[in-house]
Scaffold this motif. Sequence first.
Motif, PDB file in Angstrom:
ATOM      1  N   ALA A   1       0.918  -1.279  -0.169  1.00  0.00           N
ATOM      2  CA  ALA A   1      -0.104   0.009  -0.153  1.00  0.00           C
ATOM      3  C   ALA A   1       0.954   1.144   0.060  1.00  0.00           C
ATOM      4  N   ARG A   2       2.108   1.257   0.114  1.00  0.00           N
ATOM      5  CA  ARG A   2       3.198   2.404   0.071  1.00  0.00           C
ATOM      6  C   ARG A   2       2.985   3.064   1.002  1.00  0.00           C
ATOM      7  N   MET A   3       2.579   2.666   2.211  1.00  0.00           N
ATOM      8  CA  MET A   3       2.401   3.359   3.482  1.00  0.00           C
ATOM      9  C   MET A   3       3.795   3.952   3.748  1.00  0.00           C
ATOM     10  N   GLY A   4       4.925   3.256   4.017  1.00  0.00           N
ATOM     11  CA  GLY A   4       6.202   3.351   4.239  1.00  0.00           C
ATOM     12  C   GLY A   4       6.613   4.849   3.322  1.00  0.00           C
ATOM     13  N   GLU A   5       6.429   4.785   2.016  1.00  0.00           N
ATOM     14  CA  GLU A   5       6.472   6.008   1.310  1.00  0.00           C
ATOM     15  C   GLU A   5       5.910   7.233   1.563  1.00  0.00           C
ATOM     16  N   TYR A   6       4.702   7.070   2.052  1.00  0.00           N
ATOM     17  CA  TYR A   6       3.712   8.159   2.245  1.00  0.00           C
ATOM     18  C   TYR A   6       4.133   8.495   3.788  1.00  0.00           C
ATOM     19  N   LEU A   7       4.621   7.722   4.568  1.00  0.00           N
ATOM     20  CA  LEU A   7       4.917   8.295   5.966  1.00  0.00           C
ATOM     21  C   LEU A   7       6.317   8.926   5.907  1.00  0.00           C
ATOM     22  N   LEU A   8       7.392   8.504   5.066  1.00  0.00           N
ATOM     23  CA  LEU A   8       8.500   9.467   4.750  1.00  0.00           C
ATOM     24  C   LEU A   8       8.053  10.607   4.286  1.00  0.00           C
ATOM     25  N   ASN A   9       7.214  10.721   3.273  1.00  0.00           N
ATOM     26  CA  ASN A   9       6.702  12.209   2.793  1.00  0.00           C
ATOM     27  C   ASN A   9       6.171  13.154   3.865  1.00  0.00           C
ATOM     28  N   SER A  10       5.068  12.362   4.737  1.00  0.00           N
ATOM     29  CA  SER A  10       4.529  13.144   5.773  1.00  0.00           C
ATOM     30  C   SER A  10       5.753  13.698   6.768  1.00  0.00           C
ATOM     31  N   VAL A  11       6.551  12.914   7.020  1.00  0.00           N
ATOM     32  CA  VAL A  11       7.683  13.421   8.136  1.00  0.00           C
ATOM     33  C   VAL A  11       8.451  14.498   7.355  1.00  0.00           C
ATOM     34  N   ILE A  12       8.867  14.281   6.061  1.00  0.00           N
ATOM     35  CA  ILE A  12       9.651  15.349   5.567  1.00  0.00           C
ATOM     36  C   ILE A  12       8.751  16.878   5.494  1.00  0.00           C
ATOM     37  N   VAL A  13       7.586  16.735   4.840  1.00  0.00           N
ATOM     38  CA  VAL A  13       6.881  17.883   4.998  1.00  0.00           C
ATOM     39  C   VAL A  13       6.560  18.352   6.278  1.00  0.00           C
ATOM     40  N   THR A  14       6.317  17.756   7.378  1.00  0.00           N
ATOM     41  CA  THR A  14       5.832  18.094   8.470  1.00  0.00           C
ATOM     42  C   THR A  14       7.107  18.787   9.346  1.00  0.00           C
ATOM     43  N   VAL A  15       8.409  18.248   9.221  1.00  0.00           N
ATOM     44  CA  VAL A  15       9.311  18.776   9.858  1.00  0.00           C
ATOM     45  C   VAL A  15       9.897  19.942   9.077  1.00  0.00           C
ATOM     46  N   LEU A  16       9.849  19.985   7.655  1.00  0.00           N
ATOM     47  CA  LEU A  16      10.384  21.250   7.133  1.00  0.00           C
ATOM     48  C   LEU A  16       9.430  22.461   7.200  1.00  0.00           C
ATOM     49  N   ALA A  17       7.981  21.985   7.343  1.00  0.00           N
ATOM     50  CA  ALA A  17       7.036  23.030   7.431  1.00  0.00           C
ATOM     51  C   ALA A  17       7.147  23.739   8.914  1.00  0.00           C
ATOM     52  N   LEU A  18       7.323  22.952   9.955  1.00  0.00           N
ATOM     53  CA  LEU A  18       7.720  23.368  11.171  1.00  0.00           C
ATOM     54  C   LEU A  18       8.899  24.401  11.369  1.00  0.00           C
ATOM     55  N   LEU A  19      10.030  23.707  10.625  1.00  0.00           N
ATOM     56  CA  LEU A  19      11.340  24.829  10.434  1.00  0.00           C
ATOM     57  C   LEU A  19      10.789  26.117   9.919  1.00  0.00           C
ATOM     58  N   ILE A  20      10.183  25.882   8.816  1.00  0.00           N
ATOM     59  CA  ILE A  20      10.139  27.289   8.358  1.00  0.00           C
ATOM     60  C   ILE A  20       9.193  28.159   9.136  1.00  0.00           C
ATOM     61  N   LEU A  21       8.132  27.406   9.768  1.00  0.00           N
ATOM     62  CA  LEU A  21       7.294  28.193  10.680  1.00  0.00           C
ATOM     63  C   LEU A  21       7.890  28.773  11.660  1.00  0.00           C
ATOM     64  N   LEU A  22       8.901  28.050  12.346  1.00  0.00           N
ATOM     65  CA  LEU A  22       9.518  28.786  13.614  1.00  0.00           C
ATOM     66  C   LEU A  22      10.513  29.853  13.156  1.00  0.00           C
ATOM     67  N   VAL A  23      11.184  29.617  11.915  1.00  0.00           N
ATOM     68  CA  VAL A  23      12.204  30.691  11.537  1.00  0.00           C
ATOM     69  C   VAL A  23      11.489  31.931  11.383  1.00  0.00           C
ATOM     70  N   VAL A  24      10.197  31.912  10.833  1.00  0.00           N
ATOM     71  CA  VAL A  24       9.232  33.228  10.401  1.00  0.00           C
ATOM     72  C   VAL A  24       8.649  33.770  11.672  1.00  0.00           C
ATOM     73  N   ALA A  25       7.889  32.888  12.371  1.00  0.00           N
ATOM     74  CA  ALA A  25       7.215  33.115  13.225  1.00  0.00           C
ATOM     75  C   ALA A  25       7.700  33.680  14.679  1.00  0.00           C
ATOM     76  N   LEU A  26       8.951  32.790  14.996  1.00  0.00           N
ATOM     77  CA  LEU A  26       9.495  33.383  16.233  1.00  0.00           C
ATOM     78  C   LEU A  26      10.134  34.719  16.392  1.00  0.00           C
ATOM     79  N   PRO A  27      10.866  35.459  15.471  1.00  0.00           N
ATOM     80  CA  PRO A  27      11.114  36.575  15.320  1.00  0.00           C
ATOM     81  C   PRO A  27      10.107  37.626  15.075  1.00  0.00           C
ATOM     82  N   ALA A  28       8.926  37.314  14.211  1.00  0.00           N
ATOM     83  CA  ALA A  28       7.972  38.338  13.891  1.00  0.00           C
ATOM     84  C   ALA A  28       7.405  38.446  15.330  1.00  0.00           C
ATOM     85  N   ALA A  29       6.756  37.335  15.863  1.00  0.00           N
ATOM     86  CA  ALA A  29       6.082  37.525  17.217  1.00  0.00           C
ATOM     87  C   ALA A  29       6.983  38.389  18.320  1.00  0.00           C
ATOM     88  N   TYR A  30       8.245  38.110  18.323  1.00  0.00           N
ATOM     89  CA  TYR A  30       9.286  38.710  19.214  1.00  0.00           C
ATOM     90  C   TYR A  30       9.118  40.319  18.924  1.00  0.00           C
TER      91      TYR A  30
END
Length: 295
Positions: free
Chosen positions: A69-98
């Motif tokens: 069912a290719r869930m292993g491939e989908y799991l890797l994609n979700s990990v990459i998307v989630t981690v990358l989105a969190l990094l981008i979000l923190l890099v932008v949101a933390l200084p902006a909120a401060y």
Amino acid sequence: MEQRKKSSAEWLYKIFIYVALITLVICIFVPVAWVFMASIKENSEFYGNPWAMPAGFYFQNFVDAWGKARMGEYLLNSVIVTVLALLILLVVALPAAYVLSRFEFKGRKFWNAAFMGGLFINVNYIVVPIFLMLVDGDKFFLNNFGKGFLLNNIFVLAVVYAATALPFTIYLLSGYFSTLAHDYEEAAYIDGAGYGRTMIKIIFPMAQPSIITIILFNFLSFWNEYIIAMTLLSDPKGGRTLPVGLMQLTQAQQSAAQYGQLYAGLVLVMLPTLILYICVQKKLTQGMTLGGLKG
């Protein structure tokens, strides 16, 4: 007499609270436990009593879900998307909120109002405009470089996730930063620290509980998001995230009736969120209560 009525009312209130909490726990725990048990059952066991305990541990369900069912491939994609989105979000949101919460500057009210307005926009309502913008951008890349870039790209999906989560994240962080005393920054300035160093070395460590809270909230949002991922990752041969892959698996199993494989896929989706919540539970509680105590 009045004291007896008061104690009786308090006793009834406590009973009501405990009954409500126990009911809530049962409503959450029983379905989750049932999914975990169903994921290790053989397919023939589903045609008997659905509440019966598994006859054994049928690990092949996870093997089929991971590979066929290719869930292993989908799991890797979700990990990459989630981690990358969190990094981008923190890099932008933390200084902006401060900056928005600690400094006075021209245009501050406008940016605060803009981010506050973003809180009232449901992301699902703007999926189509986002998709059309990316389609037009892809046409530009296709005409000038011979290949599209913006659609069916998990990195672009991560950027969209981070952008749509900015208003809520900045709102929460700004509220926490505004409760911190200015004495810490003034002491850092006297010691020769600049604005950036003070922000990174002094303020961000103090805001760790709040940062962990927004990481967990946004992780759950990104990990379980379906509509945007389904829209931007439309190519069946391209990468898909777990929720989209799980929906495809659900539709495929309606006729194949491989229920064990389906529930094994559900476990693969739930397990990372459960593990993350167990790891950061104490920090999450601190982040939800500390701001109120400081206020």
